[in-house]
Design a protein around this motif. Structure first.
Motif, short mmCIF file in Angstrom:
data_model
loop_
_atom_site.label_atom_id
_atom_site.label_comp_id
_atom_site.label_asym_id
_atom_site.label_seq_id
_atom_site.Cartn_x
_atom_site.Cartn_y
_atom_site.Cartn_z
N UNK A 31 17.74 74.17 34.79
CA UNK A 31 18.70 73.97 35.89
C UNK A 31 18.09 74.39 37.22
N UNK A 32 17.33 75.47 37.22
CA UNK A 32 16.69 75.95 38.45
C UNK A 32 15.69 74.93 38.98
N UNK A 33 14.86 74.41 38.09
CA UNK A 33 13.89 73.39 38.51
C UNK A 33 14.59 72.17 39.10
N UNK A 109 0.78 67.90 36.76
CA UNK A 109 1.26 67.93 38.14
C UNK A 109 1.76 66.56 38.57
N UNK A 110 0.97 65.54 38.26
CA UNK A 110 1.33 64.18 38.65
C UNK A 110 2.45 63.61 37.79
N UNK A 111 2.61 64.16 36.59
CA UNK A 111 3.67 63.69 35.69
C UNK A 111 5.05 64.06 36.22
N UNK A 112 5.16 65.24 36.83
CA UNK A 112 6.43 65.69 37.42
C UNK A 112 6.17 66.13 38.87
N UNK A 113 5.91 65.19 39.74
CA UNK A 113 5.51 65.54 41.10
C UNK A 113 6.58 66.28 41.89
N UNK A 114 7.85 65.93 41.67
CA UNK A 114 8.91 66.61 42.42
C UNK A 114 9.01 68.09 42.05
N UNK A 116 6.53 69.89 40.75
CA UNK A 116 5.30 70.53 41.23
C UNK A 116 5.38 70.82 42.72
N UNK A 117 5.90 69.89 43.50
CA UNK A 117 5.99 70.11 44.95
C UNK A 117 7.02 71.18 45.28
N UNK A 118 8.07 71.28 44.49
CA UNK A 118 9.09 72.30 44.75
C UNK A 118 8.56 73.70 44.46
N UNK A 119 7.68 73.82 43.46
CA UNK A 119 7.18 75.14 43.06
C UNK A 119 5.87 75.52 43.75
N UNK A 120 5.16 74.55 44.32
CA UNK A 120 3.86 74.84 44.94
C UNK A 120 3.93 75.92 46.01
N UNK A 177 0.36 69.00 47.20
CA UNK A 177 1.79 69.02 47.51
C UNK A 177 2.04 68.71 48.98
N UNK A 178 1.12 69.15 49.85
CA UNK A 178 1.22 68.86 51.27
C UNK A 178 0.59 67.53 51.65
N UNK A 179 0.23 66.75 50.63
CA UNK A 179 -0.34 65.41 50.79
C UNK A 179 -1.72 65.43 51.46
N UNK A 180 -2.40 66.57 51.32
CA UNK A 180 -3.77 66.66 51.82
C UNK A 180 -4.78 66.15 50.81
N UNK A 181 -4.35 65.98 49.55
CA UNK A 181 -5.18 65.42 48.48
C UNK A 181 -4.38 64.31 47.82
N UNK A 182 -5.00 63.17 47.61
CA UNK A 182 -4.32 62.06 46.95
C UNK A 182 -4.21 62.27 45.46
N UNK A 183 -3.30 61.54 44.83
CA UNK A 183 -3.10 61.67 43.39
C UNK A 183 -4.38 61.42 42.62
N UNK A 184 -5.09 60.37 42.96
CA UNK A 184 -6.29 59.98 42.22
C UNK A 184 -7.44 60.98 42.39
N UNK A 185 -7.38 61.77 43.43
CA UNK A 185 -8.48 62.69 43.73
C UNK A 185 -8.21 64.12 43.26
#
Length: 226
Positions: A31-33, A109-114, A116-120, A177-185
């Motif tokens: 629920x927290x996530x 990380x890429x499997x659950x991006x939302x 991962x970004x919330x917890x980063x 998470x800050x979009x400084x690195x792309x998914x593929x990289x």
């Protein structure tokens, strides 16, 4: 997250949980996530988490001393599960685990991006509260110890290198998470980061492997579209 008291759950680890308690805590973390993804850290309250998890707010505070402690637990348990998965999937407990760590951490990380970004931000800003260094010591430290037994690292450097690798993995996820690195990289950045940590200290086959892998990662990133 100033003045965070140790998580009540962490202080009670010596007492085994019942099936009902484990199920309830899993529901609370889920629920927290979900709320963090939907509303962000600042907008989520313990009352909202309790309602979403179907528990009394007082019960929630009895298990976790504060929202900060609860969110830190979410971040730690998610990351620990990923690292344990990497360990179980590794071809060997040395370099094999290093490669598996990058692959699994990137994939999950890429499997659950939302999520991962919330917890980063919690992983970066409140690393001591989350306590990931203990997790990295348990797994990465064991892998580096295996490399040291082969004479490829100094035993005295393991604690330092383990901490540096943990910091670099968290930094890579935070940059993504800050979009400084792309998914593929993302995975390539993680591999390069580990090579950068190991190269000044590696010997023999590990030094050769780190050089080759670093060159490959640099070439791969250079070929990535801007």
């Amino acid at each position: 997250m100033e003045g965070v008291q140790p998580d009540t759950a962490a202080r009670a680890q010596t007492r085994p949980l019942t099936d009902r308690q484990r199920e309830r805590r899993a529901g609370i973390l889920k629920a927290t996530n979900a709320l963090l993804v939907r509303h962000g850290y600042d907008a989520v309250s313990m009352r909202a988490i309790a309602q979403a998890a179907g528990v009394a707010e007082r019960t929630l505070f009895n298990i976790y001393s504060s929202k900060d402690a609860l969110v830190a637990t979410c971040a730690r348990e998610r990351t620990e599960g990923i690292i344990q998965e990497a360990w179980e999937k590794a071809a060997d407990p040395g370099i094999g685990f290093v490669l598996s760590l990058c692959e699994t951490l990137s994939w999950r990380t890429l499997e659950q991006p939302d999520v991962a970004r919330a917890l980063a931000p919690v992983l970066v800003q409140h690393a001591d509260t989350v306590g990931l260094q203990d997790v990295y010591h348990r797994y990465v430290g064991r892998a580096l110890d295996e490399l040291a037994r082969k004479g490829w690292l100094e035993q005295a450097d393991i604690a330092m290198l383990t901490r540096l690798i943990g910091m670099r993995m968290v930094s890579a996820v935070a940059l993504w998470a800050g979009r400084g690195i792309g998914d593929d990289a993302l995975e390539t950045h993680m591999r390069l980061a580990i090579c950068e940590v190991l190269l000044p200290h590696a010997r023999s086959d590990l030094h050769a492997w780190s050089q080759v892998e670093a060159r490959r990662c640099v070439a791969t990133l250079a070929a990535e579209p801007a």
